[in-house]
Write an enzyme that holds these catalytic residues in place. Structure first.
Site, PDB file in Angstrom:
ATOM      1  N   ASP A 162       0.887  -0.987   0.005  1.00  0.00           N
ATOM      2  CA  ASP A 162      -0.104   0.084   0.022  1.00  0.00           C
ATOM      3  C   ASP A 162       0.914   1.055  -0.143  1.00  0.00           C
ATOM      4  O   ASP A 162       2.069   1.397  -0.033  1.00  0.00           O
ATOM      5  CB  ASP A 162      -1.310  -0.271   1.378  1.00  0.00           C
ATOM      6  N   ASP A 163       0.371   2.688  -0.440  1.00  0.00           N
ATOM      7  CA  ASP A 163       0.646   3.559   0.061  1.00  0.00           C
ATOM      8  C   ASP A 163       1.517   4.008   1.064  1.00  0.00           C
ATOM      9  O   ASP A 163       2.454   4.616   1.617  1.00  0.00           O
ATOM     10  CB  ASP A 163      -0.311   4.807  -1.273  1.00  0.00           C
ATOM     11  N   ASP A 205      -1.716   4.626   8.664  1.00  0.00           N
ATOM     12  CA  ASP A 205      -2.086   6.148   8.664  1.00  0.00           C
ATOM     13  C   ASP A 205      -3.304   5.215  10.070  1.00  0.00           C
ATOM     14  O   ASP A 205      -2.502   5.174  10.832  1.00  0.00           O
ATOM     15  CB  ASP A 205      -3.469   6.610   8.114  1.00  0.00           C
TER      16      ASP A 205
END
Ligand SMILES: O=P(O)(O)OC[C@H]1O[C@H](OP(=O)(O)OP(=O)(O)O)[C@H](O)[C@@H]1O
Ligand SMILES: Nc1nc2[nH]cnc2c(=O)[nH]1
Ligand SMILES: [Mg+2]
Length: 171
Positions: free
Chosen positions: A104-105, A108
């Site tokens: 994933d980028d 969070d």
């Protein structure tokens, strides 16, 4: 009466802009670490949409051509408005995740990563950027970002004209 199901998380107060060059460099750094620590992967599972470009770069660097995807929707509308994750495309080709890398980028809150890891318990998880709450849910990341910072990816932004300082002084 309208029922609010979204969780309101505190709004980030600062932005961190990531350019294409920086993202590419960070993805190559991540590829080097993954090759050293894990050797070849059978395949990559990209978490769409943010994980697609990092997955393409990692696949190229690591010589991996089997790219599967999983589509999880957990954010909607405004920044910071998070819903219960919903899978709209399962990573069927990855089985229980054995031999696979999930990409994933960023992490969070870590909710998306935790959710996908439960689907693919034997996979390794990697992302480019990690906020403190998400760190426990990723095996590898390149750069830590403060929890109150919103990362602006290259696909979120566009170059804009900025007036020269002298013009503002004359007004
Ligand atoms: O750790 P979390 O709090 O779950 O947040 C991280 C996820 O949020 C973003 O995706 P988003 O759901 O915005 O969708 P997108 O990738 O399609 O833009 C990002 O690409 C991660 O997948
Ligand atoms: N673009 C972007 N998407 C996110 N989704 C969750 N956190 C973030 C963030 O910091 N930036
Ligand atoms: Mg995403």
């Amino acid at each position: 009466m309208k029922v609010m199901t979204a969780t309101q998380t505190p709004k980030p107060v600062t932005y961190a802009t990531v350019t294409w060059d920086q993202l590419h460099r960070d993805a190559r750094t991540l590829a080097a670490t993954l090759m050293e620590k894990h050797g070849p992967f059978r395949g990559i599972v990209a978490i769409t949409r943010g994980g697609l470009i990092p997955a393409a770069i990692l696949g190229r660097e690591m010589g991996c051509r089997l790219i599967e995807s999983v589509s999880v929707i957990s954010y909607a509308g405004e920044e910071g408005t998070q819903h219960e994750p919903k899978v709209v495309k399962a990573p069927s080709a990855a089985g229980d995740g054995e031999g696979f890398l999930i990409v994933d980028d960023l992490v969070d809150s870590g909710i998306t990563a935790k959710y996908v890891r439960e689907m693919l318990p034997k996979a390794v998880f990697a992302c480019l950027y990690a906020k403190p709450d998400g760190k426990p849910h990723t095996d590898h990341y390149v750069t830590e970002v403060a929890q109150d910072t919103w990362v602006l990816f290259p696909w979120d932004t566009a170059p804009l004209f900025v007036p020269p300082l002298v013009r503002n002084e004359k007004e």
